[in-house]
Motif scaffolding. Structure first.
Motif, PDB file in Angstrom:
ATOM      1  N   CYS A   1      11.393  12.306 -10.301  1.00 38.30           N
ATOM      2  CA  CYS A   1      11.363  13.643  -9.672  1.00 38.30           C
ATOM      3  C   CYS A   1      10.742  14.665 -10.614  1.00 38.30           C
ATOM      4  O   CYS A   1      10.693  15.847 -10.304  1.00 38.30           O
TER       5      CYS A   1
ATOM      6  N   HIS B   1      11.820  15.661 -13.559  1.00 40.89           N
ATOM      7  CA  HIS B   1      12.734  16.482 -14.357  1.00 40.89           C
ATOM      8  C   HIS B   1      12.429  16.344 -15.852  1.00 40.89           C
ATOM      9  O   HIS B   1      12.773  17.230 -16.635  1.00 40.89           O
TER      10      HIS B   1
ATOM     11  N   GLU C   1      21.131  16.804 -11.149  1.00 37.76           N
ATOM     12  CA  GLU C   1      20.637  17.491  -9.944  1.00 37.76           C
ATOM     13  C   GLU C   1      20.609  16.527  -8.762  1.00 37.76           C
ATOM     14  O   GLU C   1      20.830  16.928  -7.623  1.00 37.76           O
ATOM     15  N   GLU C   2      20.342  15.238  -9.057  1.00 37.68           N
ATOM     16  CA  GLU C   2      20.108  14.245  -7.993  1.00 37.68           C
ATOM     17  C   GLU C   2      21.422  13.719  -7.426  1.00 37.68           C
ATOM     18  O   GLU C   2      21.782  12.572  -7.635  1.00 37.68           O
TER      19      GLU C   2
ATOM     20  N   HIS D   1      10.286  10.875  -5.981  1.00 40.14           N
ATOM     21  CA  HIS D   1      11.192   9.821  -5.521  1.00 40.14           C
ATOM     22  C   HIS D   1      10.445   8.548  -5.113  1.00 40.14           C
ATOM     23  O   HIS D   1      11.068   7.636  -4.577  1.00 40.14           O
TER      24      HIS D   1
HETATM   25 ZN    ZN Z   1      14.622  14.686  -6.748  1.00 41.00          ZN
END
Ligand code: ZN
Ligand code: ZN
Length: 398
Positions: free
Chosen positions: A109, A111, A143-144, A369
């Protein structure tokens, strides 16, 4: 590959640091850690902030969260800039030289890029200090799905760093590198989860009249739940309900005592959410009872919708336009039905969450993703330039 022309007074310093920030990003990518397990990542973040001379470094908020506070040379308000640090539990398929060394874990993602860009901005802010006020750089875990942003808020993030406003940024494949999208109002959906267990009477598949068929009742419920977005949600509102799990018997010839379905509700408006929950409960109870069964409903609120505040979104768009040009800033687009836990911070303080495009011709521009996704390092100067532009704009010392 073409790189966007950036207008930033920090341009030379960002260019000097680009290789170093890229190396941090690739190191994070090589060593992905999932929600609340980001001990290596958080350790590097805290160590670097201290090396940069950041005034206060607080660790251990929400297990692995880190906050650095950088004071400018003049007094003024505090603003919060936020990055997320966690990876996803999935296997990387790409073949980049910095491919994940942790099986089943992957920075899919971006990050890794978010963390590296905010570290780069923190380094320059700690060097220059030519702003009036303080900057809190917030590195959040999980966060996920783990809601690390919400946990940080509950553990007193804003008591320790009394931010007047908070700002988030997410890299966004599907938009060209150098483009930003600053949407006022909802930008990411709220998400709830539900599990519904239909309890009946198991029996031999050849003697159905002796049981209460839970699979049949659950199948009717799956179909009926689709009437909620179709028939109950106003055509002017949006909600998506997906039943993604269905568990019955393990045998061809055994009708099970219970069948379980589960899924998610995605929405932007709280009244729509409440209505969807009430309808799902009512359908589950009514359909189960109609088949002589019973429904046990576990409906859980998860992430609230991410709703950008109007004034701050205007500011974010202006800062982006000053950096990349007005023609590269979208102020209208469709919000995304995925969730984002920066929503918990935006529920506490005004702010904005902006999308930053990353696509370049001739590059693998896989969506977040996806197993062959990789953050585009060419976006690093854009993201760092945006953070520094926000500080210049909000905490101007001149
Ligand atoms: Zn994500
Ligand atoms: Zn993300």
């Amino acid at each position: 590959m073409t790189e966007p022309a950036l207008k930033s007074r920090h341009h030379n310093r960002i260019t000097d640091l680009q290789d170093e920030i890229t190396a941090w990003r690739r190191d994070f990518h090589e060593h992905p850690e999932i929600g609340f397990e980001e001990t290596r990542t958080a350790g590097i973040v805290a160590q670097k902030l201290k090396e940069f001379g950041v005034d206060e470094v607080v660790t251990g908020i929400a297990k692995t969260g880190v906050v650095g506070i950088i004071h400018g040379e003049k007094d003024g308000p505090m603003i919060g800039l936020r990055a997320d640090m966690d990876a996803l539990p999935m296997q990387e398929h790409g073949d980049v030289a910095w491919k994940s060394l942790n099986p089943g874990k992957m920075h899919a993602c971006g990050h890794d890029g978010h963390t590296a860009m905010l570290l780069g901005a923190a380094k320059i802010l700690a060097e220059t200090r030519d702003f009036a006020g303080s900057v809190a750089v917030i590195f959040q875990p999980a966060e996920e799905g783990g809601g690390g942003g919400g946990v940080m808020v509950r553990e007193g993030l804003f008591d320790r760093a009394d931010c007047q406003s908070v700002w988030g940024l997410h890299n966004w494949p599907g938009m060209p590198l150098g483009q930003f999208c600053a949407l006022e109002g909802p930008i990411m959906a709220g998400i709830d989860y539900f599990d519904i267990t239909i309890k009946g009477q198991g029996t031999h598949a050849g003697l159905p009249h002796l049981g209460v068929d839970t699979v049949l009742a659950a199948a009717h419920l799956v179909t009926a739940i689709q009437s909620v977005p179709g028939r109950n949600v106003s055509p002017h509102e949006t909600a998506t309900i997906g039943v993604s799990m269905f568990k019955g018997s393990d045998a061809y010839v055994v009708m099970p005592d219970e069948a379980v379905i589960g899924g998610s509700v995605r929405y932007f408006d709280a009244a729509t959410r409440d209505m969807a929950e009430a309808r799902i409960r009512s359908l589950a109870e009514g359909i189960a009872s109609g088949f002589g069964a019973e429904a046990i409903i576990d409906y859980r609120k998860n992430y609230p919708p991410t709703v950008n505040h109007a004034a701050e979104t205007g500011t974010a768009a202006e800062v982006a336009a000053a950096l990349v040009g007005e023609d590269m800033v979208l102020r209208e687009s469709e919000p995304c039905m995925a969730g984002e836990d920066f929503s918990f911070m935006l529920n506490e303080r005004p702010g904005n969450y902006i999308w930053m495009g990353t696509d370049q011709p001739g590059r693998n521009n896989a969506m977040v993703h996806y197993p062959d996704y990789d953050f585009n390092d060419a976006a690093i100067p854009v993201g760092v330039g945006y953070w520094l532009g926000l500080v210049d704009r909000l905490l101007s010392a001149r």
